[in-house]
Design an enzyme around this catalytic site. Structure first.
Site, PDB file in Angstrom:
ATOM      1  CG  LEU A   1      10.195 -16.293  -3.810  1.00 46.73           C
ATOM      2  CD1 LEU A   1      10.035 -16.497  -2.304  1.00 46.73           C
ATOM      3  CD2 LEU A   1      10.541 -14.830  -4.104  1.00 46.73           C
TER       4      LEU A   1
ATOM      5  CG  HIS B   1      -0.021   2.030  -9.328  1.00 53.17           C
ATOM      6  ND1 HIS B   1      -0.244   1.610  -8.035  1.00 53.17           N
ATOM      7  CD2 HIS B   1      -1.124   2.739  -9.679  1.00 53.17           C
ATOM      8  CE1 HIS B   1      -1.433   2.053  -7.622  1.00 53.17           C
ATOM      9  NE2 HIS B   1      -1.978   2.749  -8.593  1.00 53.17           N
TER      10      HIS B   1
ATOM     11  CG  ASP C   1      -2.098   0.862   1.122  1.00 54.15           C
ATOM     12  OD1 ASP C   1      -2.252   1.509   0.070  1.00 54.15           O
ATOM     13  OD2 ASP C   1      -2.887   0.917   2.077  1.00 54.15           O
ATOM     14  N   GLY C   2       0.336   2.302  -0.606  1.00 51.14           N
ATOM     15  CA  GLY C   2       0.998   3.616  -0.527  1.00 51.14           C
ATOM     16  C   GLY C   2       1.634   4.091  -1.823  1.00 51.14           C
TER      17      GLY C   2
HETATM   18  C1  FPP Z   1      -1.963   0.290  -3.216  1.00 51.66           C
HETATM   19  O1  FPP Z   1      -1.464   1.595  -3.349  1.00 51.66           O
HETATM   20  C2  FPP Z   1      -1.485  -0.581  -4.258  1.00 51.66           C
HETATM   21  C3  FPP Z   1      -2.265  -1.149  -5.219  1.00 51.66           C
HETATM   22  C4  FPP Z   1      -3.724  -0.959  -5.321  1.00 51.66           C
HETATM   23  C5  FPP Z   1      -1.698  -2.001  -6.247  1.00 51.66           C
HETATM   24  C6  FPP Z   1      -0.399  -2.685  -5.924  1.00 51.66           C
HETATM   25  C7  FPP Z   1       0.329  -2.780  -7.197  1.00 51.66           C
HETATM   26  C8  FPP Z   1       1.656  -2.712  -7.375  1.00 51.66           C
HETATM   27  C9  FPP Z   1       2.645  -2.654  -6.284  1.00 51.66           C
HETATM   28  C10 FPP Z   1       2.226  -2.642  -8.743  1.00 51.66           C
HETATM   29  C11 FPP Z   1       1.810  -3.687  -9.668  1.00 51.66           C
HETATM   30  C12 FPP Z   1       1.942  -5.040  -9.101  1.00 51.66           C
HETATM   31  C13 FPP Z   1       2.554  -6.043  -9.726  1.00 51.66           C
HETATM   32  C14 FPP Z   1       2.519  -7.449  -9.177  1.00 51.66           C
HETATM   33  C15 FPP Z   1       3.255  -5.785 -10.974  1.00 51.66           C
HETATM   34  P1  FPP Z   1      -2.497   2.789  -3.456  1.00 51.66           P
HETATM   35  O2  FPP Z   1      -2.598   3.196  -4.874  1.00 51.66           O
HETATM   36  O3  FPP Z   1      -3.795   2.410  -2.813  1.00 51.66           O
HETATM   37  O4  FPP Z   1      -1.760   3.875  -2.604  1.00 51.66           O
HETATM   38  P2  FPP Z   1      -2.434   5.111  -1.876  1.00 51.66           P
HETATM   39  O5  FPP Z   1      -3.295   4.546  -0.784  1.00 51.66           O
HETATM   40  O6  FPP Z   1      -1.250   5.870  -1.355  1.00 51.66           O
HETATM   41  O7  FPP Z   1      -3.194   5.872  -2.922  1.00 51.66           O
END
Ligand code: FPP
Length: 239
Positions: free
Chosen positions: A128, A34, A17-18
């Site tokens: 892994l 992202h 998250d974040g």
């Molecule tokens: C939360 O951050 C994250 C997500 C909804 C997606 C997680 C995705 C990735 C780390 C990248 C793609 C993944 C792969 C496996 C390639 P947020 O957008 O909710 O953050 P915020 O709360 O700060 O807005």
């Protein structure tokens, strides 16, 4: 041979998250956040494997994430395409096994095909195991498992009394994968957000204020150090 620490959690699950806040703090758009998150994951997976982690399950897209703006959904799907393609290109170089959990039937056909290709190409790998939760929701997974069991009962191939906890587990997307020992969530939020509801019954939780793109191997080591200090009793009493 590197020394393997047998106290390292075998299975770590992560709510990454974040990304959005990371991008905002740098005056970048969400896509950049992202992208940085995806890079952080690639780096961390390699490092986690080196220290002896066997399974890494990551929450990449939840059943609720469809409520985000269309352009953000497309960004995430394209990132996943690239990410999966990178692993397909890398299969000769590394020994990681990659699989996807969640309701993949709702994803674009080409993405489904890429996932299948990667899962098949890495099925026999011994390194892994990375499990990517994609269009995943814990409640949805349990409801799908219940439907599979119900269909077998209706067809006469399963008796109701045979549906024990361990048998029910075989209908879950994670069938055969040990439960996570440690669940990590970044960015200061302290919720499970519908992730691995069945599997995290006894997982240790670790929350950190670090935003996901900033989370590195030293943060993972800090989480593991805390985990090692926990007293895991699984509901029993330790004399
Ligand atoms: C939360 O951050 C994250 C997500 C909804 C997606 C997680 C995705 C990735 C780390 C990248 C793609 C993944 C792969 C496996 C390639 P947020 O957008 O909710 O953050 P915020 O709360 O700060 O807005």
């Amino acid at each position: 041979m590197p020394q393997i620490d047998d106290e390292v959690p075998r299975h770590i699950a992560i709510i990454m998250d974040g990304n959005g806040r990371w991008a905002k703090s740098r005056f970048l758009n969400k896509a950049a956040g992202h992208r940085a998150g995806a890079q952080a994951l690639r780096k961390l997976a390699t490092e986690a494997e080196k220290i002896g982690v066997k399974y890494l399950t990551v929450y990449a897209f939840s059943t609720e994430n469809w409520k985000r703006p269309q352009d953000e959904i497309e960004t995430l799907m394209n990132l996943l395409r690239d990410y999966i393609q990178q692993y397909i290109d890398d299969t000769k170089k590394n020994d990681m096994r990659i699989s996807v959990i969640g309701e993949t039937a709702r994803l674009a056909d080409d993405l489904q095909a890429k996932i299948k290709e990667l899962e098949e190409m890495t099925a026999a790998k011994k390194g892994l195991r990375i499990i990517i939760a994609l269009n995943y929701g814990g409640r949805d997974e349990i409801a799908r498992a219940a439907r599979k069991a119900a269909a077998m009962v209706m067809s006469g191939s399963l008796s109701i009394s045979a549906i024990t906890e361990s048998y029910f587990e075989s209908f879950m997307d994670t069938a055969g994968i040990p439960d996570p020992d440690l669940l990590i969530r970044t960015s200061g939020e302290m919720r499970v957000s519908n992730f691995l509801l069945w599997q995290c019954a006894y997982s240790e939780m670790y929350f950190t204020d670090k935003l996901w793109p900033d989370f590195t191997i030293s943060d993972l080591k800090e989480a593991i150090a805390q985990y090692k200090g926990r007293d895991r009793r699984f509901g029993a009493r330790k004399e």
